[in-house]
Design a protein around this motif. Sequence first.
Motif, short mmCIF file in Angstrom:
data_model
loop_
_atom_site.label_atom_id
_atom_site.label_comp_id
_atom_site.label_asym_id
_atom_site.label_seq_id
_atom_site.Cartn_x
_atom_site.Cartn_y
_atom_site.Cartn_z
N TRP A 1 -5.02 -5.04 -8.58
CA TRP A 1 -4.33 -3.86 -8.05
C TRP A 1 -5.31 -2.70 -7.94
N PHE A 2 -5.22 -1.96 -6.86
CA PHE A 2 -6.13 -0.86 -6.57
C PHE A 2 -5.38 0.45 -6.74
N MET A 3 -5.88 1.31 -7.64
CA MET A 3 -5.28 2.62 -7.85
C MET A 3 -6.37 3.67 -7.74
N ASP A 4 -6.18 4.64 -6.87
CA ASP A 4 -7.23 5.62 -6.61
C ASP A 4 -6.62 7.00 -6.41
N VAL A 5 -7.33 8.01 -6.87
CA VAL A 5 -6.92 9.40 -6.68
C VAL A 5 -8.10 10.16 -6.11
N CYS B 1 -7.03 22.23 -3.69
CA CYS B 1 -7.32 21.01 -2.93
C CYS B 1 -6.07 20.15 -2.83
N THR B 2 -6.12 19.19 -1.93
CA THR B 2 -5.02 18.24 -1.72
C THR B 2 -5.32 16.95 -2.46
N VAL B 3 -4.33 16.38 -3.09
CA VAL B 3 -4.49 15.13 -3.85
C VAL B 3 -3.97 13.97 -3.01
N VAL B 4 -4.82 13.00 -2.78
CA VAL B 4 -4.45 11.78 -2.06
C VAL B 4 -4.45 10.63 -3.05
N LYS B 5 -3.29 10.01 -3.25
CA LYS B 5 -3.15 8.90 -4.18
C LYS B 5 -2.88 7.61 -3.40
N VAL B 6 -3.61 6.56 -3.76
CA VAL B 6 -3.46 5.28 -3.07
C VAL B 6 -3.23 4.19 -4.11
N ASP B 7 -2.13 3.46 -3.97
CA ASP B 7 -1.83 2.29 -4.79
C ASP B 7 -1.68 1.10 -3.85
N SER B 8 -2.41 0.02 -4.12
CA SER B 8 -2.40 -1.09 -3.18
C SER B 8 -2.83 -2.38 -3.86
N LEU C 1 -13.50 15.27 5.73
CA LEU C 1 -12.94 15.81 4.50
C LEU C 1 -13.97 15.73 3.39
N THR C 2 -13.96 16.72 2.52
CA THR C 2 -14.85 16.72 1.36
C THR C 2 -14.10 16.16 0.16
N ILE C 3 -14.66 15.14 -0.46
CA ILE C 3 -14.08 14.55 -1.66
C ILE C 3 -14.68 15.25 -2.87
N CYS C 4 -13.90 16.11 -3.51
CA CYS C 4 -14.40 16.89 -4.64
C CYS C 4 -14.38 16.08 -5.94
N LYS C 5 -13.40 15.21 -6.07
CA LYS C 5 -13.22 14.46 -7.31
C LYS C 5 -12.45 13.19 -6.98
N SER C 6 -12.74 12.14 -7.74
CA SER C 6 -12.02 10.89 -7.51
C SER C 6 -12.05 10.05 -8.77
N TYR C 7 -10.94 9.34 -9.00
CA TYR C 7 -10.84 8.38 -10.09
C TYR C 7 -10.35 7.06 -9.51
N ILE C 8 -11.02 5.98 -9.86
CA ILE C 8 -10.75 4.69 -9.24
C ILE C 8 -10.58 3.64 -10.31
N SER C 9 -9.60 2.78 -10.13
CA SER C 9 -9.42 1.62 -11.00
C SER C 9 -8.86 0.48 -10.16
N SER C 10 -9.47 -0.69 -10.28
CA SER C 10 -9.02 -1.82 -9.45
C SER C 10 -9.08 -3.13 -10.21
N ASP C 11 -8.70 -3.11 -11.48
CA ASP C 11 -8.62 -4.35 -12.24
C ASP C 11 -7.29 -5.06 -11.97
N ALA C 12 -7.25 -6.34 -12.35
CA ALA C 12 -6.02 -7.14 -12.32
C ALA C 12 -5.38 -7.22 -10.93
N CYS D 1 0.85 -1.19 0.00
CA CYS D 1 0.00 0.00 0.00
C CYS D 1 0.88 1.24 0.00
N ARG D 2 0.79 2.02 -1.04
CA ARG D 2 1.51 3.28 -1.13
C ARG D 2 0.50 4.42 -1.04
N VAL D 3 0.75 5.35 -0.14
CA VAL D 3 -0.11 6.52 0.02
C VAL D 3 0.72 7.77 -0.22
N CYS D 4 0.31 8.55 -1.20
CA CYS D 4 1.02 9.78 -1.53
C CYS D 4 0.07 10.95 -1.35
N ILE D 5 0.48 11.95 -0.59
CA ILE D 5 -0.35 13.14 -0.37
C ILE D 5 0.37 14.33 -0.99
#
Length: 492
Positions: free
Chosen positions: A76-80, A37-44, A63-74, A25-29
């Motif tokens: 692996w979970f990748m989210d912004v 706004c602040t960007v929170v990226k999660v790879d796991s 926290l208010t989530i203004c925008k998000s993009y999610i992909s979790s195929d294969a 799990c990698r978390v990048c802020i």
Amino acid sequence: MKKVCWPYFDPEFDNLPERIYGPTCRVCIDNESLEDCTVVKVDSVNKQGLLLEVVQILTDMNLTICKSYISSDAGWFMDVFHVKDERGNKLKDQNVIDYIQQAIGTTRGPLNSAKAKAYASKVFEYENPSDHTAIEMIGTDRPGLFSEISAALADLHCNIVEAHAWSHNTRLACVAYISDQSTHTPIEDPHRLASIEDHLTTVLRATTNTSSLSSSSRSNNKANQGNKEVQTKGFLGGIDQGTMTNVERRLHQLMLSGRDFDGPSSSACRNSPRTLLGSEIEEDGRKTTTVWIESCEEKGYSMVSIECKDRRRLMFDAVCTLTDMQYVIFHASITSHEGYAYQEYFIRHVDGHALNTHSEKERVIKCLEAAIERRVCEGIRVEFSAENRVGLLSDITRVLRENGLAVVRADIATQGEKAVNAFYVKDISGNQVDMGIVESSMKKEMGSIVLHVKNESQLIRSSTSPERSRFSLGDMLKSQIERISHNFVTIK
């Protein structure tokens, strides 16, 4: 002596995913890329429910989530996530940033892992619910029901430390944390727990339609772990000192079990050649909530689209509902524009199948609409602050009831010696609420009390619907999903 042999297990086996993929799990802020706004990226490494856990962590921190993009195929979970704090600013507090990284970084294990709880306690003075006894209730709502529940607990010498209640479509769900009035410790005596359950069952039974409602009741506590569930009517009681399930998620689950989505305000659904659509219409003819489902045949997904008024915790409500209905979210796009939110979820059932039948699509639409509506309480928000004492909540709700007000939502908490009570109230007869009379009644009954009133129904409304100007994950996936999938390495 005969030698005993045991099978050999490589001590590094548990770390195999980390050795293959890198850290699980990698978390990048990122506070530099965007101005507002602040960007929170999660790879796991992915697992069922991981998206909900991450969204829950962000939501629990207001926290208010203004925008998000999610992909979790294969696998692996990748989210912004694009997030803002309560004041609409970037995240500046380093404690908050550290906590997000710490909490999300532990989602490979249970969300309530000891490491995450210890860190939360250290940074945010987190109070463990295991210090109290939790009671869960669901029943048919009526004016004054929450007041009757509060009075019943006071009569049973229970101190209400925290309570949350939602009402929607004639249903009321409540989660309350209580302690013994004299010792301020969890209630563990099984006979007393049974007595509390019986009294609350009687209160909730008063107007429950026994032909249409049959809920389960359970007691699960340190002194009574072996109890079986017993069938009652109008009461779902869980007395638990070990779980850490998010209270709002539990309220969603209770409402879902009580079938509030079948209430009279649920919108009718209609079929068309390619979509199943449900919508809510305001008096001025403008749509407020629209949910529809389409098929993404290229990859066997069902695409669930939601358009509604934007508000905080909206993403949590949708993701929570889909997860608890046993659907897996593979891709998603969330954004907002001019006070409206646009969400797309590409889902399959946990059995791997898309939504194929009309009845299944209709149920998903109704449940999502109900999840969006439950939290919306247009009307009078009343906040009371007073010295905490046993029976305070019972007295406050009694005065509200005597002034013809019904509690449609409640959030009760104690902060040291202070009790903070927030209610959404409406006049039983549909008249305008005169809070001046209510305030004078409160002060007459209880002396010193601080009261704040906010009319949340007086919102600025646009005369026209906003333009549908947004990024569509559906458009992207239909043309590029093959490229996305091939970027992952599959280990066989």
